[in-house]
Design a protein around this motif. Structure first.
Motif, short mmCIF file in Angstrom:
data_model
loop_
_atom_site.label_atom_id
_atom_site.label_comp_id
_atom_site.label_asym_id
_atom_site.label_seq_id
_atom_site.Cartn_x
_atom_site.Cartn_y
_atom_site.Cartn_z
N VAL A 762 44.08 -25.33 51.43
CA VAL A 762 44.55 -23.97 51.68
C VAL A 762 44.11 -23.09 50.51
O VAL A 762 44.36 -23.42 49.34
CB VAL A 762 46.09 -23.90 51.82
N LEU A 763 43.47 -21.96 50.82
CA LEU A 763 43.10 -20.97 49.82
C LEU A 763 43.91 -19.71 50.07
O LEU A 763 44.08 -19.28 51.21
CB LEU A 763 41.61 -20.65 49.88
N ASN A 764 44.39 -19.09 48.98
CA ASN A 764 45.24 -17.91 49.10
C ASN A 764 44.88 -16.89 48.03
O ASN A 764 44.60 -17.26 46.88
CB ASN A 764 46.72 -18.30 48.98
N ALA A 765 44.87 -15.62 48.42
CA ALA A 765 44.67 -14.52 47.47
C ALA A 765 45.80 -13.52 47.67
O ALA A 765 46.08 -13.12 48.81
CB ALA A 765 43.32 -13.86 47.68
N THR A 766 46.44 -13.11 46.59
CA THR A 766 47.57 -12.18 46.66
C THR A 766 47.35 -11.02 45.69
O THR A 766 47.01 -11.24 44.52
CB THR A 766 48.88 -12.89 46.31
N LEU A 767 47.53 -9.81 46.19
CA LEU A 767 47.53 -8.61 45.36
C LEU A 767 48.96 -8.07 45.35
O LEU A 767 49.47 -7.61 46.37
CB LEU A 767 46.56 -7.56 45.92
N SER A 768 49.61 -8.13 44.19
CA SER A 768 50.99 -7.69 44.06
C SER A 768 51.05 -6.25 43.59
O SER A 768 50.31 -5.85 42.68
CB SER A 768 51.73 -8.59 43.05
N ASP A 769 51.94 -5.47 44.21
CA ASP A 769 52.14 -4.07 43.87
C ASP A 769 50.81 -3.30 43.97
O ASP A 769 50.25 -2.84 42.98
CB ASP A 769 52.74 -3.94 42.47
N VAL A 770 50.32 -3.18 45.21
CA VAL A 770 48.99 -2.64 45.48
C VAL A 770 48.78 -1.29 44.80
O VAL A 770 47.73 -1.05 44.19
CB VAL A 770 48.78 -2.53 47.00
N PHE A 771 49.74 -0.40 44.89
CA PHE A 771 49.59 0.95 44.36
C PHE A 771 50.22 1.13 42.98
O PHE A 771 50.34 2.25 42.47
CB PHE A 771 50.19 1.96 45.34
N ASN A 772 50.64 0.02 42.36
CA ASN A 772 51.18 0.04 41.00
C ASN A 772 52.37 1.00 40.89
O ASN A 772 52.49 1.80 39.95
CB ASN A 772 50.10 0.43 40.01
N THR A 773 53.30 0.90 41.85
CA THR A 773 54.43 1.84 41.92
C THR A 773 55.78 1.19 41.71
O THR A 773 56.80 1.88 41.77
CB THR A 773 54.43 2.52 43.30
N ARG A 774 55.83 -0.12 41.49
CA ARG A 774 57.12 -0.81 41.37
C ARG A 774 57.71 -0.53 39.99
O ARG A 774 57.48 -1.24 39.03
CB ARG A 774 56.95 -2.31 41.61
#
Length: 837
Positions: A762-774
Motif C-alpha cells: 500500500v502506498l499513501n500520500a497525504t497533504l495536511s492543511d492544504v491551505f495552511n489555515t489551521r
C-alpha cells in the motif's frame, strides 16, 4: 517411497487376513494400519471470475452425522489440504465462505487406491441475497449505536497513516482538536481510554496505525468513572484474531523532518495468541503566533503590548507493545499485556515584544528566547482474566494494571530589553523539573443475562495514584554567571489520589418493547496534595459526613426503542462530578512571564453535571443518519479566568473559580451516504448554545456570557479503478463563547491518495492543511484590557507512507513446521538407506 510403503502395508494386511481364521487377528490388523491416514486436497475458485477464494473454511465430516474429522482454511491461492483422515469410509466434504453459497459433496476413502484424493477445482457460486445482507451490515458498522455508546470505525482512514491518535480524532465526527493536541467532544474535555481502561498516555503518544476504532461515549453509564464529565473516547487497539501469523511493516517520510516506521507481528495457534509492535515517529514543526493587548482604565487606553512568536518544536516518540493471551480452556482466558512509551520534546520559542504608550509610541522593546528540553518514559503492565459460562453473555472479568511514568524537563528563558538608554539589565531564568507517578487499578466486572431481555451487571474498582514533582527555578540579572534560587517559583509536591467505586446496572424491556438500563454508582474519593518544601497541604474527601453522601452517588438511566425500517430512539440521563486537581487548588505561582502568571484557588469546589440526551438512528440501504440532542446543567462549574494584578494592572493573573451555573445544549447530526458504490460521503454538524455566569474579581459584579456556536466536518472518499482511492477531509469551527470573549474560527482541509498493489503493498500520500489555515486564537474584552492571540500546533506538511502486509492463516503453523522437520529427517534416513543399497 511413500507409495511403496503403502503397498507393503496393504500386502501385509492381505497376508495377515489369510493366516488368521475368521478374517485375521484384530490387534495385528490395527497395528498394521496404525500409520495409514487419508487425505483430501484441492482448490476453491469463484464460479464467475475463476479467481481463488482465499481463507474459506473447508472440512470433512462423517457421512451420516456432523462430527468434524478434519478441517482447514484455504490459502491465498485458494488451495486446501486436509490430512489425518480415517483410511476407510464414506464422508462429506463441505466448503463455506461469506458471500458464497455453501458447497458440499460426498467422498469415499479406502486403501490403497483412494487413500489420497484430489477434489480438483471446486467452483463456489455467489450468494446475492447474503451479499446484500453483508452490505447492510457494513453500513451499520460505520455508525454502531448501542444503549450507551457509539462506535466510529477508523481503521481504513487513509489520511492518518504514519500519524498519531491526534490525527485520528481530527476525522472522528463530533470531535475537535485544540492547539495543544487535546481532543474536545461537544466542546468538553473527554476522558481518554485505551482498550476500555483509563490511561496516562496522551493522544500524541499513540500511533494511528495501531488503532482499530474509537468508541465515542457522550454520556457514559454507571459502569464508567463518574469523573468522565466530558464523555469518553475509548481507543481500541488492533488485536490479532486470525489463526497463523500476520503482520505489517510501515515506513514514512515527510516534510519538516517527518519520518518513522512501525513493525507489527501477530501469531496465533491453539491456546496461545501473541502480538508485538514497535513504532518510531519524529516530526519538526515551525509555527508562528502573536499576542495583541490594549490596557484600559474606565474605557481610556493606558498603553499597548504586542508580541510575536516564532517557534520550532521537535517531537520524538518510541512506542512498544507486547500482548500474550492463553486460553486455559474454552471458557477461561488469561492475558498479559505490556506497553512502553518514551519520547522527547525540544522547543525553541523566540518572542519579540513591544510596549507602547497611548499614542502608540514605543517605550521599550525586546526579545525573549525560551528553550525547552523535555523527556518522558511510561511503562504499563496489565494482567487480565476472563471467564465465560455455558449461558450466552454471562461472564466474569477481572484485571489489575500498574503504570509508572517519569519525566524531566529544563527551561531557559532569556530576556533582552532595548533601547540601551533605559539601562534595563538582561534577565535569565532557569527551570529544572523532575516528576514521577505510580498508578495501580483493580477492576472486577460481572454480567449475568437472566433472559434475552434481562441482564444484571455488577462491578467494583479501586484506583490509586501517587505523584511526585519537583521544580527548581533560579534567576540571573545582567549575566548568566550568577544565578539565585527563586524560592517562590521553586517547589516540590506529592499528591495522593484514591477512588474506590462500586456499581450496579439492570437491563430489561418494559411496555411497548422499550429497553432500559438503570444503574447506580457509588464513589469514595480522597485527594491530598503536599508542598513539602513549603509545609503546605490541601485535601478533600467525599463523603466526609452524612451530608455529603449525595455527592458520592451517581445515577444513570437509559431508554432505547427500536422501530420498523431499521430505526432506533434513545433517551438517557446521568449525573457526573468534576473534581478540582492539584494545580487548580494550590495557592502558589506555577508559571509566569512578563505579562502573566498563574496561581491556584484553595476555595475551589467540585463541579457537578446533570446530562440528558435524545438520540435517533436510521439505517438504510446506502447509508445511515444519526441525530442527537443534548443538555447539560452544570452546578458551580470550574472555570478558568484572568484579571489584572492589583499591584500591577499590566500583569494578568490566571486562576480558576466556581461559576454560579452554566447551561449548555445542542444538536449533533451525522449523515453517511454511498453514491454509485464508489463515492462515500460523511457529514457531521454539531451546533450548541452556551450560557455562563461567574465572578471574575470578588469585588466586581457577576459576568455572564451566552451565544451559539457550531462545528462542521466532512469526509469524502472516492474509489477509482486500479485500487486507487482519494480522500478529502474538511473541518470548520465557528467562533464560540468564552467567559471573557470568544475563540476565533478555525478551518482546514486534508487530502490523501491511496494505491494498493495486490493484497500486500500500500502506498499513501497525504497533504495536511492544504491551505495552511489551521490556526487557533481568541479575542477577550474586559473593563481592564482587550486582547487578541493566535498560535498554531503544527505547520502544513506532506507525508509519504509505504506499507507491507504479510501473513498466513494457518491454525497449526507450528505443528505443521514440526511435522515438516520430522518428515525431512525421515526422508533423510530413507535416502541414506537407499544410498547404502
Amino acid at each position: 517411497m511413500k507409495k511403496i510403503s503403502l503397498l507393503f502395508l496393504f500386502l501385509l494386511f492381505l497376508t495377515g487376513k489369510a493366516q488368521f481364521p475368521g478374517g485375521g487377528n484384530p490387534k495385528d490388523m490395527a497395528k498394521a494400519m496404525k500409520d495409514i491416514k487419508g487425505r483430501v486436497y484441492g482448490k476453491l475458485i469463484d464460479a464467475s471470475t475463476k479467481k481463488p477464494v482465499e481463507f474459506a473454511s473447508v472440512m470433512v465430516l462423517w457421512y451420516n452425522k456432523d462430527s468434524i474429522l478434519g478441517g482447514a482454511l484455504t490459502g491465498e491461492n485458494g488451495e486446501f489440504n486436509i490430512e489425518n483422515l480415517p483410511p476407510m469410509g464414506g464422508f462429506r466434504f463441505r466448503a463455506t465462505q461469506i458471500g458464497y453459497k455453501s458447497y458440499e459433496q460426498k467422498i469415499y476413502i479406502q486403501i490403497p487406491n483412494k487413500l489420497e484424493q484430489d477434489l480438483g477445482d471446486i467452483s463456489l457460486q455467489l450468494d446475492q441475497k447474503l451479499l446484500n445482507e453483508v452490505d447492510i451490515t457494513a453500513e451499520k458498522n460505520t455508525v454502531e449505536m448501542s444503549i450507551d455508546k457509539r462506535t466510529y470505525n477508523v481503521d481504513k482512514d487513509m489520511s492518518v497513516k504514519g500519524g498519531t491518535a491526534v490525527d485520528v480524532m481530527k476525522n472522528v465526527p463530533g470531535v475537535t482538536v485544540d492547539a495543544d493536541g487535546n481532543a474536545q467532544l461537544r466542546n468538553q474535555s473527554p476522558t481518554i481510554f485505551v482498550d476500555g481502561r483509563p490511561t496516562n498516555l496522551t493522544l500524541q503518544q499513540i500511533p494511528a496505525d495501531q488503532i482499530e476504532r474509537v468508541e465515542v461515549i457522550t454520556n457514559p453509564s454507571v459502569k464508567y468513572d463518574a469523573s468522565a464529565t466530558g464523555g469518553i473516547l475509548n481507543v481500541i487497539m488492533k488485536k490479532n484474531l486470525k489463526p497463523g501469523y500476520n503482520g505489517m511493516a510501515m515506513a514514512y517520510i515527510g516534510t519538516g523532518d517527518r519520518y518513522g516506521g512501525m513493525l507489527n507481528l501477530n501469531v496465533k495457534e491453539g491456546r496461545w495468541n501473541i502480538s508485538g509492535m514497535y513504532s518510531y515517529n519524529q516530526a519538526i514543526n515551525n509555527t508562528k503566533g502573536y499576542t495583541r493587548r490594549t490596557q484600559l482604565d474606565s474605557g481610556n487606553v493606558l498603553g499597548y503590548f504586542n508580541q510575536d512568536n516564532n517557534t520550532r518544536m521537535m517531537n520524538v516518540f518510541n512506542f512498544g507493545r507486547l500482548g500474550i493471551d492463553y486460553s486455559i480452556n474454552n471458557r477461561n482466558t488469561i492475558s498479559l499485556n505490556g506497553m512502553v512509551v518514551a519520547g522527547q520534546f525540544n522547543t525553541n520559542d523566540k518572542q519579540t515584544f513591544d510596549v507602547l504608550d497611548p499614542n502608540k509610541t514605543t517605550l521599550l522593546y525586546g526579545d525573549r528566547i525560551n528553550k525547552q528540553n523535555a523527556a518522558f518514559q511510561n511503562y504499563m503492565g496489565q494482567l487480565m482474566y476472563k471467564k465465560t459460562y455455558p449461558k450466552a453473555g454471562k461472564e466474569l472479568t477481572g484485571d489489575v494494571s500498574y503504570n509508572h511514568t517519569n519525566s524531566n524537563n529544563s527551561y531557559l528563558f532569556s530576556t533582552y530589553t532595548y533601547p540601551d538608554s533605559l539601562d534595563i539589565d538582561n534577565q535569565y531564568q532557569k527551570n529544572a523539573g523532575l516528576s514521577s507517578a505510580d498508578q495501580a487499578v483493580l477492576q472486577i466486572d460481572y454480567v449475568n443475562p437472566y433472559s434475552e431481555t434481562r441482564k444484571l451487571e455488577l462491578g467494583i474498582k479501586s484506583f490509586y495514584k501517587n505523584s511526585t514533582s519537583e521544580n527548581n527555578t533560579s534567576r540571573a540579572i545582567a549575566s548568566e554567571d550568577f544565578y539565585t534560587k527563586d524560592t517562590n517559583m521553586s517547589n516540590r509536591y506529592v499528591i495522593d489520589d484514591m477512588i474506590n467505586a462500586a456499581y450496579v446496572n439492570y437491563n430489561d424491556k418494559t411496555f411497548w418493547n422499550v429497553s432500559y438500563q438503570a444503574g447506580l454508582r457509588f464513589e469514595q474519593s480522597y485527594y491530598k496534595g503536599n508542598i513539602t518544601d513549603k509545609n503546605q497541604s490541601f485535601s478533600y474527601q467525599y463523603p466526609s459526613t452524612g451530608d455529603d453522601i449525595l455527592k458520592s452517588v451517581f445515577p444513570g438511566i437509559y431508554f432505547s426503542k427500536k422501530t420498523k425500517n431499521n430505526q432506533e430512539w434513545q433517551l438517557n440521563f446521568s449525573r457526573k462530578i468534576q473534581r478540582p486537581n492539584f494545580f487548580q487548588l494550590m495557592p502558589f505561582v506555577m508559571f509566569a512571564d512578563k505579562q502573566n502568571y498563574r496561581i491556584g484557588n484553595p476555595q475551589l469546589k467540585p463541579e457537578f453535571r446533570n446530562i440528558a440526551e435524545l438520540n435517533y438512528n436510521k439505517i438504510y440501504s446506502k447509508g445511515s443518519f444519526l441525530a442527537s440532542g443534548y443538555y447539560r446543567y452544570e452546578e458551580q462549574p470550574i472555570t478558568d479566568v484572568a484579571y489584572p494584578d492589583i499591584s500591577d494592572p499590566s500583569v494578568l493573573v490566571n486562576t480558576t473559580i466556581n461559576g454560579k451555573n452554566a447551561n449548555r445544549f445542542g444538536v449533533e447530526l451525522t449523515e453517511k451516504h454511498t453514491f454509485f458504490k464508489t463515492l462515500d460521503v460523511t457529514l457531521n454538524v454539531n451546533a450548541f448554545y452556551i450560557y455562563i455566569k461567574g465572578l471574575i474579581v470578588p469585588t466586581e459584579p457577576e459576568v455572564t456570557a451566552q451565544g451559539v456556536a457550531y462545528n462542521a466536518k466532512t469526509t469524502i472518499s472516492y474509489r477509482f479503478p486500479k485500487q486507487i482511492t482519494l480522500q478529502v477531509n474538511g473541518n470548520y469551527e465557528s467562533p464560540k463563547i468564552l467567559l471573557l470573549g470568544n475563540s476565533n474560527e478555525i478551518y482546514s482541509m486534508d487530502i490523501s491518495l491511496n494505491k494498493m498493489f495486490g493484497t500486500k503493498w500500500v502506498l499513501n500520500a497525504t497533504l495536511s492543511d492544504v491551505f495552511n489555515t489551521r490556526r487557533m486564537g481568541a479575542h477577550y474584552e474586559t473593563p481592564y484590557y482587550t486582547q487578541d492571540l493566535s498560535r498554531r500546533r503544527e505547520s502544513r506538511y506532506v507525508r509519504f507512507t509505504v506499507t507491507y502486509i504479510f501473513g498466513k492463516m494457518d491454525a497449526s503453523i507450528f505443528k505443521r513446521a514440526k511435522q515438516m522437520r520430522g518428515n525431512d529427517n525421515q526422508q533423510g534416513s530413507q535416502d541414506g538407506l537407499d544410498f547404502g543399497k
